[in-house]
Design an enzyme around this catalytic site. Structure first.
Site, PDB file in Angstrom:
ATOM      1  N   ASN A   9       0.854  -1.190   0.000  1.00 29.65           N
ATOM      2  CA  ASN A   9       0.000   0.000   0.000  1.00 29.65           C
ATOM      3  C   ASN A   9       0.894   1.245   0.000  1.00 29.65           C
ATOM      4  OD1 ASN A   9      -1.879   1.981   0.373  1.00 29.65           O
ATOM      5  ND2 ASN A   9      -2.447   1.386   2.467  1.00 29.65           N
ATOM      6  N   HIS A  94     -10.035   1.439   4.325  1.00 26.84           N
ATOM      7  CA  HIS A  94      -8.790   1.710   5.055  1.00 26.84           C
ATOM      8  C   HIS A  94      -9.057   2.769   6.132  1.00 26.84           C
ATOM      9  CE1 HIS A  94      -4.738   2.982   6.005  1.00 26.84           C
ATOM     10  NE2 HIS A  94      -4.334   1.838   5.484  1.00 26.84           N
ATOM     11  N   GLU A 164      -6.068  -4.476  10.432  1.00 24.56           N
ATOM     12  CA  GLU A 164      -5.103  -3.384  10.600  1.00 24.56           C
ATOM     13  C   GLU A 164      -5.457  -2.563  11.841  1.00 24.56           C
ATOM     14  OE1 GLU A 164      -2.854  -2.323   6.741  1.00 24.56           O
ATOM     15  OE2 GLU A 164      -4.525  -0.966   6.992  1.00 24.56           O
ATOM     16  N   GLY A 170       1.771   2.858  10.748  1.00 20.28           N
ATOM     17  CA  GLY A 170       2.737   3.943  10.547  1.00 20.28           C
ATOM     18  C   GLY A 170       3.722   4.117  11.689  1.00 20.28           C
ATOM     19  N   SER A 212       2.674  -1.515  10.523  1.00 23.83           N
ATOM     20  CA  SER A 212       4.106  -1.551  10.868  1.00 23.83           C
ATOM     21  C   SER A 212       4.748  -2.922  10.669  1.00 23.83           C
ATOM     22  CB  SER A 212       4.330  -1.036  12.294  1.00 23.83           C
ATOM     23  OG  SER A 212       3.892   0.304  12.370  1.00 23.83           O
TER      24      SER A 212
HETATM   25  P1  PGA Z   1       2.208   0.819   7.710  1.00 16.38           P
HETATM   26  O1  PGA Z   1       0.809   1.001   6.941  1.00 16.38           O
HETATM   27  O2  PGA Z   1       2.828  -0.465   7.228  1.00 16.38           O
HETATM   28  O3  PGA Z   1       2.991   2.023   7.337  1.00 16.38           O
HETATM   29  O4  PGA Z   1       1.882   0.758   9.168  1.00 16.38           O
HETATM   30  C1  PGA Z   1      -0.062  -0.071   6.742  1.00 16.38           C
HETATM   31  C2  PGA Z   1      -1.341   0.437   6.160  1.00 16.38           C
HETATM   32  O5  PGA Z   1      -1.794   1.520   6.551  1.00 16.38           O
HETATM   33  O6  PGA Z   1      -1.936  -0.235   5.286  1.00 16.38           O
END
Ligand code: PGA
Length: 250
Positions: A9, A94, A164, A170, A212
């Protein structure tokens, strides 16, 4: 055994076409590795064509959202357009789009539209925070019911669920979910899917984890009963993304 799923993503990155092309070029050098996965590159719309050309033979395209608008709408991109680039999958629900106001009802309509358009919906769900009494599990059950109860078994067999947790998005591997907690949640989601559609259909629905995922935690998280990952920031770094692919295809 089915290949692990790796979905990148890219969100609203990288900042320029030349950077996107560089990233795609670096990924294509590792095509043999990525072929061991079911790879989806999910870039911003303007990079769809470059991505489609570069990932031919070792990956498929996805989109980050789905426009519900029909008819003439300035600024919107239809499922037909993205399908003409070869898109196979659409992220729906999302948390970053929910934060912009998307309701569960709207996401349920997007799931239907994706299926109707021939795109597999990758449905994101996840709690804002974990509580020790497990209230977030009940909320998740209710939400999954609302999102999925309009689907027949045939449609349900074409979806994927990305768990998620919002608190883990993030950040860094050390702040992501613990494998044991992921394992518990994956079992819970499978149970809800079983209750909704029966075991034969539920088995077909891949459960991914996102939040993450980095080279440091990918291998351990993969052992928690998920089919793969939805990767944000680490998918923008070719080296990190390769390392993740390597650790889940060992
Ligand atoms: P991240 O994002 O791997 O940066 O935590 C995952 C996402 O929001 O799909």
């Amino acid at each position: 055994m089915a290949k692990p799923i790796l979905a990148a993503n890219w969100k609203n990155y990288p900042n320029s076409l030349s950077e996107a092309q560089k990233l795609l070029k670096d990924l294509s050098k590792k095509r043999a590795l990525f072929k061991k996965t079911s790879l989806f590159i999910i870039p911003p719309y303007p990079y769809l064509e470059s991505a489609a050309l570069r990932i031919k033979g070792f990956g498929a395209l996805g989109i980050q959202d789905l426009s519900l608008e029909e008819g003439t709408h300035t600024g919107e991109v239809t499922p037909q357009i993205v399908k003409s680039f070869g898109a196979k999958l659409a992220i729906v629900g999302h948390s970053e789009r929910r934060a912009m106001g998307e309701s569960v009802e709207l996401i349920a309509r997007k799931i239907k539209l994706a299926l109707h358009s021939g795109l597999s919906p990758l449905i994101c769900i996840g709690e804002k925070e974990r509580d020790h009494d497990g209230v977030h599990f009940e909320k998740m059950r209710e939400e999954l019911k609302k999102l999925l109860s309009g689907l027949d078994k045939n449609e349900a067999g074409k979806i994927a669920v990305a768990y998620e947790p919002i608190w883990a998005i993030g950040r860094s591997a050390s702040e992501a979910i613990e494998p044991a907690d992921l394992s518990q949640t994956a079992i819970f989601i499978k149970k809800v899917l079983n209750d909704l559609f029966g075991e034969a259909v539920a088995k077909k629905i891949p459960i991914l984890y996102g939040g993450s995922v980095e080279p440091a935690n990918a291998e351990a998280l993969m052992k928690s009963g998920v089919r793969g990952f939805l990767v944000g920031h680490a998918s923008l770094n070719a080296k990190s993304f390769e390392e993740i692919a390597r650790s889940i295809t060992k």
